[in-house]
Design an enzyme around this catalytic site. Structure first.
Site, PDB file in Angstrom:
ATOM      1  N   GLU A 265      71.494  28.316  27.545  1.00 55.25           N
ATOM      2  CA  GLU A 265      71.253  27.994  28.963  1.00 55.25           C
ATOM      3  C   GLU A 265      71.305  26.481  29.050  1.00 55.25           C
ATOM      4  OE1 GLU A 265      70.930  30.238  31.263  1.00 55.25           O
ATOM      5  OE2 GLU A 265      70.090  32.045  30.361  1.00 55.25           O
ATOM      6  N   CYS A 300      68.011  22.164  35.987  1.00 58.34           N
ATOM      7  CA  CYS A 300      69.394  22.497  35.644  1.00 58.34           C
ATOM      8  C   CYS A 300      70.134  23.073  36.850  1.00 58.34           C
ATOM      9  CB  CYS A 300      69.400  23.489  34.496  1.00 58.34           C
ATOM     10  SG  CYS A 300      68.276  24.850  34.781  1.00 58.34           S
ATOM     11  N   GLU A 401      75.521  15.178  34.925  1.00 54.21           N
ATOM     12  CA  GLU A 401      74.181  15.667  35.269  1.00 54.21           C
ATOM     13  C   GLU A 401      73.205  14.493  35.152  1.00 54.21           C
ATOM     14  OE1 GLU A 401      72.061  18.191  32.460  1.00 54.21           O
ATOM     15  OE2 GLU A 401      71.496  19.516  34.109  1.00 54.21           O
TER      16      GLU A 401
END
Ligand code: NAD
Length: 518
Positions: A265, A300, A401
């Site tokens: 993940e 996330c 990110e």
């Protein structure tokens, strides 16, 4: 001094480094074999140590894996209802201790108590309750292969699971992995993140009375010596990793070399697309929720690329900025606080460098400069919400990110063009579509490359949903029954030749029917 449980955040903050926490291995609270410790810092109080945790290395990993292996036959041999009962009892204790866990996680992650920490501790308990509920759903199938054949499958636990956690929402991520693995009959070794290990140790403590020794083991330590040793350990049968894509690649390479099952993940850079029919306050609220501003953008699934249609661009952006200015940035333990502190100096510097780059550029506008909202008089890692307007999707800040409270806004006119921009990302974790015309919204949802799409809402995962990413956001699904089955069990096929029986006449067979049975 070792402790059973902290009583209050003030106590944790005051006792600081004198508070020593222990890891959990084989039902015992232990220090690292080589006696090393590492300090845990409070993000909301710069330079404040809130405890020391053991710095585990390969010897500790080995001890934990051996404990998990020793506990495996007994745990997997139990009826599913016994595992269900244990997980339900844990869930009850987690609900009873939810406020304590929320206070602790607000202290060690910097996430605000009211907006983040409380919902997270509830989700943890909900996940234990959910996976307890589905523990009896680990079922097999039977093939119609003929009267002399019994061909069936059973789902078996994979064995010893090595689980690695990030710091941004440690309790929730632990809740994705621990109860799912245990419900399916596995035993587990969990490595907490070095920046936020305290709630995971407290979770282990709350679980301990309900589990046989060795079923759940928790380690604290750094990635390079503890995490890496766990992934590489030859007796770890499955690796479940949540963290950055960068580390996910390293973990994937090691697991690939060992040929062990792996779920990842990883990171995201999720698009949030607003259609012209959705220039309203409810959508603004949803967009800000999706961006996870109240977790300082450290999520996330943050919808950090906001695509606004030109027809509503300025109006919607004005509303976004006005609403963000109302957010209270401050002490995570204060009930009035909406946004807490960033996790570490390293993360603070990283996010700040993105903000500095944005401010220096001539081709984007600073729609909101978060530095105006940083609380005065508080020495912590605080950053206010920052919004860059009229950016290009190819810009580094629109592609990487940031994992901070920084949103990039990009204009669009054409539906094909915006969907192409949304998909022009190496990530594919979440996406948010804001459009009241459901035909359009669902068509767009089908075309988006991500593991999770939300339409006209921006909240968190719903317990039981299939959660995970595509592209560089990950491999595999968690959070759900199917995630548990795919991620924490394997299928064994058993084909049996039954001993030959003389064929019986139909009348004789029907004569054996239990006539009258209900
Ligand atoms: P990270 O990758 O730096 O660390 C995650 C964990 O991996 C930590 O426990 C760390 O100690 C460990 N680790 C580091 N190096 C390792 C190695 N070589 N071998 C094994 N383990 C190692 O991530 P982070 O900074 O803790 O968390 C933020 C990242 O996590 C972001 O990229 C975020 O998107 C991602 N994340 C993803 C999800 C999801 O569900 N997809 C959820 C939360 C966070």
């Amino acid at each position: 001094m070792s402790v059973d449980a902290p009583t209050s955040p003030n106590e944790i903050l005051e006792q600081g480094a004198s508070r020593e926490w222990r890891m959990y291995i084989g039902g015992e609270r232990v220090e690292a074999a080589d006696g090393r410790w590492t300090d845990v810092m409070a993000p909301s109080r710069s330079g404040t140590v809130i405890g020391r945790v053991p710095r585990a290395a390969a010897a500790d990993v080995d001890r934990a894996v051996q404990a998990a292996r020793a506990a495996l036959p007994g745990w997997r041999g139990l009826p599913a209802t016994a595992r269900q009962k244990a997980l339900l009892a844990i869930a009850e204790d987690l609900y009873a201790h939810a406020e304590e866990l929320a206070l602790l996680t607000a202290t060690d992650t910097g996430n605000a108590l009211r907006t983040q920490a409380r919902p997270e501790s509830q989700t943890l308990a909900n996940l234990f309750r959910y996976f307890a509920g589905v523990a009896t759903e680990v079922k097999g199938t039977v093939l119609p292969a003929g009267e002399d054949q019994l061909q069936y499958t059973i789902r078996e636990p994979v064995g010893v699971v090595g689980a690695i956690l990030p710091w941004n929402s440690p309790l929730m991520i632990a809740g994705m992995k621990i109860p799912a693995a245990l419900a399916a009959g596995n035993t587990i070794v969990v490595k907490a993140a070095e920046d936020a290990p305290l709630t995971i140790l407290r979770l282990a403590e709350l679980c301990a009375p309900h589990l046989p020794a060795g079923v759940l083991n928790v380690l604290t330590g750094f990635g390079e010596d503890c995490g890496a040793a766990l992934v590489a350990h030859p007796q770890v049968d499955k690796v479940s990793f949540t963290g950055s894509t960068e580390v996910g690649r390293i973990v994937g390479a090691v697991a690939g070399e060992r040929l062990v099952p792996l779920s990842l993940e990883l990171g995201g850079k999720s698009p949030s697309i607003v259609w012209p029919d959705s220039c309203d306050d409810a959508t603004v609220e949803g967009v800000l929720t999706a961006m996870r501003f109240t977790r300082q953008g450290q999520s996330c699934t943050a919808g950090s690329r906001l695509f606004l249609h030109e027809d509503i661009y300025e109006d919607f952006l004005d509303r976004v900025v006005a609403r963000l200015k109302q957010l209270v940035v401050g002490d995570p333990l204060d009930e009035a606080t909406d946004m807490g502190a960033l996790i570490s100096q390293e993360q603070f510097d990283r996010v700040s460098s993105y903000v500095a780059e944005g401010k220096e550029r001539d081709d984007v506008t600073v729609a909101l400069d978060g530095s105006g909202q940083v609380p005065s008089g508080l020495e912590g890692l605080y950053l206010g919400p920052t919004v860059f307007s009229r950016a290009d999707n190819s810009w580094r800040l629109a592609q990487e990110e940031i994992f901070g409270p920084v949103m990039v806004v990009i204009p669009w006119r054409d539906e094909d063009e915006v969907l192409a921009m949304a998909n022009d990302s190496s990530y594919g974790l979440a996406a948010y579509i804001w459009c009241h015309d459901l035909d359009r919204a669902l068509t767009a949802a089908a075309r988006i490359e991500s593991g999770w799409v939300q339409v006209n809402q921006g909240g968190g995962q719903v317990v039981g949903q299939s959660y995970g990413g595509v592209k560089e956001s990950g491999i595999g699904r968690e959070f759900s029954l199917e995630g548990m089955l795919e991620g924490f069990t394997h299928i064994k096929q058993i084909n049996v030749k039954l001993s030959a029986r003389p064929a019986e006449p139909r009348e004789a067979t029907s004569g054996k029917t239990d006539v009258g049975a209900p």
